[in-house]
Design a protein around this motif. Structure first.
Motif, PDB file in Angstrom:
ATOM      1  N   ARG A  12       0.840  -1.208   0.000  1.00 15.37           N
ATOM      2  CA  ARG A  12       0.000   0.000   0.000  1.00 15.37           C
ATOM      3  C   ARG A  12       0.873   1.255   0.000  1.00 15.37           C
ATOM      4  NH1 ARG A  12      -5.646   0.720   2.545  1.00 15.37           N
ATOM      5  NH2 ARG A  12      -6.085   2.777   1.744  1.00 15.37           N
ATOM      6  N   ALA A  13       1.933   1.247   0.772  1.00 15.36           N
ATOM      7  CA  ALA A  13       2.835   2.408   0.812  1.00 15.36           C
ATOM      8  C   ALA A  13       3.500   2.635  -0.547  1.00 15.36           C
ATOM      9  CB  ALA A  13       3.889   2.214   1.898  1.00 15.36           C
ATOM     10  N   ALA A  14       3.861   1.551  -1.216  1.00 14.36           N
ATOM     11  CA  ALA A  14       4.566   1.658  -2.495  1.00 14.36           C
ATOM     12  C   ALA A  14       3.638   1.996  -3.657  1.00 14.36           C
ATOM     13  CB  ALA A  14       5.312   0.357  -2.787  1.00 14.36           C
ATOM     14  N   TYR A  15       2.419   1.421  -3.668  1.00 12.02           N
ATOM     15  CA  TYR A  15       1.550   1.541  -4.837  1.00 12.02           C
ATOM     16  C   TYR A  15       0.243   2.294  -4.579  1.00 12.02           C
ATOM     17  CZ  TYR A  15       4.859  -1.792  -6.673  1.00 12.02           C
ATOM     18  OH  TYR A  15       6.020  -2.411  -7.062  1.00 12.02           O
ATOM     19  N   GLY A  16       0.005   2.703  -3.350  1.00 10.83           N
ATOM     20  CA  GLY A  16      -1.168   3.516  -3.059  1.00 10.83           C
ATOM     21  C   GLY A  16      -2.478   2.768  -2.956  1.00 10.83           C
ATOM     22  N   GLU A  17      -2.432   1.455  -2.981  1.00 12.99           N
ATOM     23  CA  GLU A  17      -3.635   0.638  -2.825  1.00 12.99           C
ATOM     24  C   GLU A  17      -3.243  -0.718  -2.263  1.00 12.99           C
ATOM     25  OE1 GLU A  17      -5.646  -0.227  -6.584  1.00 12.99           O
ATOM     26  OE2 GLU A  17      -3.753  -0.018  -7.625  1.00 12.99           O
ATOM     27  N   THR A  18      -4.226  -1.413  -1.720  1.00 16.03           N
ATOM     28  CA  THR A  18      -3.956  -2.718  -1.133  1.00 16.03           C
ATOM     29  C   THR A  18      -3.690  -3.747  -2.230  1.00 16.03           C
ATOM     30  OG1 THR A  18      -6.268  -3.410  -1.156  1.00 16.03           O
ATOM     31  CG2 THR A  18      -5.503  -2.200   0.809  1.00 16.03           C
ATOM     32  N   PRO A  19      -3.037  -4.848  -1.896  1.00 15.89           N
ATOM     33  CA  PRO A  19      -2.832  -5.898  -2.903  1.00 15.89           C
ATOM     34  C   PRO A  19      -4.160  -6.387  -3.487  1.00 15.89           C
ATOM     35  CG  PRO A  19      -1.462  -6.332  -0.986  1.00 15.89           C
ATOM     36  CD  PRO A  19      -2.361  -5.176  -0.633  1.00 15.89           C
ATOM     37  N   TYR A  20      -5.176  -6.555  -2.636  1.00 17.78           N
ATOM     38  CA  TYR A  20      -6.480  -7.014  -3.124  1.00 17.78           C
ATOM     39  C   TYR A  20      -7.076  -6.015  -4.112  1.00 17.78           C
ATOM     40  CZ  TYR A  20     -11.393  -8.273  -3.255  1.00 17.78           C
ATOM     41  OH  TYR A  20     -12.643  -8.602  -3.693  1.00 17.78           O
ATOM     42  N   SER A  21      -7.016  -4.742  -3.786  1.00 17.87           N
ATOM     43  CA  SER A  21      -7.551  -3.716  -4.674  1.00 17.87           C
ATOM     44  C   SER A  21      -6.810  -3.713  -6.012  1.00 17.87           C
ATOM     45  CB  SER A  21      -7.448  -2.342  -4.003  1.00 17.87           C
ATOM     46  OG  SER A  21      -7.941  -1.347  -4.850  1.00 17.87           O
ATOM     47  N   TYR A  22      -5.495  -3.834  -5.972  1.00 22.44           N
ATOM     48  CA  TYR A  22      -4.697  -3.883  -7.191  1.00 22.44           C
ATOM     49  C   TYR A  22      -5.101  -5.078  -8.049  1.00 22.44           C
ATOM     50  CZ  TYR A  22      -0.759  -3.891 -10.369  1.00 22.44           C
ATOM     51  OH  TYR A  22       0.010  -3.871 -11.516  1.00 22.44           O
ATOM     52  N   LEU A  23      -5.219  -6.241  -7.420  1.00 23.47           N
ATOM     53  CA  LEU A  23      -5.595  -7.447  -8.149  1.00 23.47           C
ATOM     54  C   LEU A  23      -6.986  -7.313  -8.761  1.00 23.47           C
ATOM     55  CD1 LEU A  23      -5.079 -10.376  -9.012  1.00 23.47           C
ATOM     56  CD2 LEU A  23      -5.905 -11.087  -6.748  1.00 23.47           C
ATOM     57  N   MET A  24      -7.926  -6.788  -8.006  1.00 25.78           N
ATOM     58  CA  MET A  24      -9.288  -6.629  -8.535  1.00 25.78           C
ATOM     59  C   MET A  24      -9.322  -5.630  -9.683  1.00 25.78           C
ATOM     60  SD  MET A  24     -11.264  -8.834  -7.329  1.00 25.78           S
ATOM     61  CE  MET A  24     -12.801  -8.212  -7.981  1.00 25.78           C
ATOM     62  N   THR A  25      -8.512  -4.596  -9.623  1.00 27.20           N
ATOM     63  CA  THR A  25      -8.447  -3.643 -10.736  1.00 27.20           C
ATOM     64  C   THR A  25      -7.947  -4.339 -11.993  1.00 27.20           C
ATOM     65  OG1 THR A  25      -8.106  -1.783  -9.237  1.00 27.20           O
ATOM     66  CG2 THR A  25      -7.465  -1.449 -11.522  1.00 27.20           C
ATOM     67  N   ARG A  26      -6.927  -5.177 -11.867  1.00 26.72           N
ATOM     68  CA  ARG A  26      -6.432  -5.938 -13.027  1.00 26.72           C
ATOM     69  C   ARG A  26      -7.546  -6.833 -13.576  1.00 26.72           C
ATOM     70  NH1 ARG A  26      -3.241  -3.061 -11.634  1.00 26.72           N
ATOM     71  NH2 ARG A  26      -4.240  -1.889 -13.244  1.00 26.72           N
ATOM     72  N   ARG A  27      -8.256  -7.509 -12.680  1.00 30.79           N
ATOM     73  CA  ARG A  27      -9.329  -8.415 -13.111  1.00 30.79           C
ATOM     74  C   ARG A  27     -10.446  -7.649 -13.804  1.00 30.79           C
ATOM     75  NH1 ARG A  27      -9.411 -12.512  -7.836  1.00 30.79           N
ATOM     76  NH2 ARG A  27      -7.689 -13.806  -8.609  1.00 30.79           N
ATOM     77  N   ILE A  28     -10.804  -6.493 -13.305  1.00 32.86           N
ATOM     78  CA  ILE A  28     -11.872  -5.700 -13.912  1.00 32.86           C
ATOM     79  C   ILE A  28     -11.420  -5.155 -15.261  1.00 32.86           C
ATOM     80  CG2 ILE A  28     -13.335  -3.649 -13.651  1.00 32.86           C
ATOM     81  CD1 ILE A  28     -14.072  -6.099 -11.804  1.00 32.86           C
ATOM     82  N   GLU A  29     -10.163  -4.743 -15.386  1.00 30.36           N
ATOM     83  CA  GLU A  29      -9.649  -4.304 -16.687  1.00 30.36           C
ATOM     84  C   GLU A  29      -9.810  -5.412 -17.726  1.00 30.36           C
ATOM     85  OE1 GLU A  29      -5.591  -3.200 -15.941  1.00 30.36           O
ATOM     86  OE2 GLU A  29      -6.142  -1.151 -15.406  1.00 30.36           O
ATOM     87  N   ARG A  30      -9.425  -6.617 -17.353  1.00 31.66           N
ATOM     88  CA  ARG A  30      -9.550  -7.752 -18.280  1.00 31.66           C
ATOM     89  C   ARG A  30     -11.012  -8.069 -18.554  1.00 31.66           C
ATOM     90  NH1 ARG A  30      -8.453  -9.990 -22.695  1.00 31.66           N
ATOM     91  NH2 ARG A  30      -8.559 -12.239 -22.694  1.00 31.66           N
ATOM     92  N   ALA A  31     -11.841  -7.983 -17.523  1.00 35.02           N
ATOM     93  CA  ALA A  31     -13.273  -8.246 -17.691  1.00 35.02           C
ATOM     94  C   ALA A  31     -13.890  -7.259 -18.678  1.00 35.02           C
ATOM     95  CB  ALA A  31     -13.984  -8.165 -16.344  1.00 35.02           C
ATOM     96  N   LYS A  32     -13.494  -6.004 -18.609  1.00 37.75           N
ATOM     97  CA  LYS A  32     -14.023  -5.009 -19.549  1.00 37.75           C
ATOM     98  C   LYS A  32     -13.707  -5.404 -20.990  1.00 37.75           C
ATOM     99  CE  LYS A  32     -13.711  -0.619 -18.721  1.00 37.75           C
ATOM    100  NZ  LYS A  32     -13.161   0.702 -18.363  1.00 37.75           N
ATOM    101  N   ALA A  33     -12.475  -5.862 -21.226  1.00 37.29           N
ATOM    102  CA  ALA A  33     -12.092  -6.279 -22.582  1.00 37.29           C
ATOM    103  C   ALA A  33     -12.930  -7.473 -23.034  1.00 37.29           C
ATOM    104  CB  ALA A  33     -10.610  -6.621 -22.632  1.00 37.29           C
TER     105      ALA A  33
END
Length: 146
Positions: free
Chosen positions: A45-66
């Motif tokens: 979170r300190a390095a990337y500004g979001e939790t690991p779960y949030s980061y992973l879900m964002t990746r999944r949603i990006e792929r889902a949109k495609a």
């Protein structure tokens, strides 16, 4: 945070980027990063500004949109294809990040808007957009028209 920790966090983030459809959890990612789950979560979170779960879900949603734009898979199939195990949680998170339900997103026309480089498309259609707001695929960041 030292350089070694940063390299470990980057490897964990790269793992999420590559294997987003696999079952990934914080303890497994932390183990791969040679950190305790708590330290891993705080450091990520300190390095990337979001939790690991949030980061992973964002990746999944990006792929889902495609996949939803393609139109050949149902919302349920897309949910499981991107590694989510609960349709309800997937739909809720998708709606939260994108601003509309997966079904509405799938039904909406995503016709050609002319050539848009992949790097621009990724930024413009990224769930959460700038300042945590959803950015629809027809808007450029900052409200400018494409």
């Amino acid at each position: 945070m030292d350089l070694e920790d940063v390299a470990r966090l980057r490897r964990a983030r790269d793992t999420m980027d590559r294997f987003y459809a696999q079952p990934l959890d914080v303890p497994a990612l932390a183990k791969a990063a040679l950190m305790s789950p708590g330290h891993f979560s705080r450091s990520f979170r300190a390095a990337y500004g979001e939790t690991p779960y949030s980061y992973l879900m964002t990746r999944r949603i990006e792929r889902a949109k495609a996949l939803l734009r393609r139109g050949d898979l149902s919302v349920t199939e897309v949910c499981f294809e991107v590694g989510c195990t609960s349709l309800g949680s997937f739909s809720s998170r998708f709606t939260e990040l994108v601003g509309e339900s997966p079904s509405a997103y799938r039904a909406r026309s995503h016709g050609a808007r002319g050539f848009v480089p992949a790097c621009v498309e990724k930024v413009v259609t990224r769930p959460g957009g700038r300042r945590g707001k959803a950015v629809s695929s027809g808007e450029a960041p900052g409200g400018a028209s494409p």
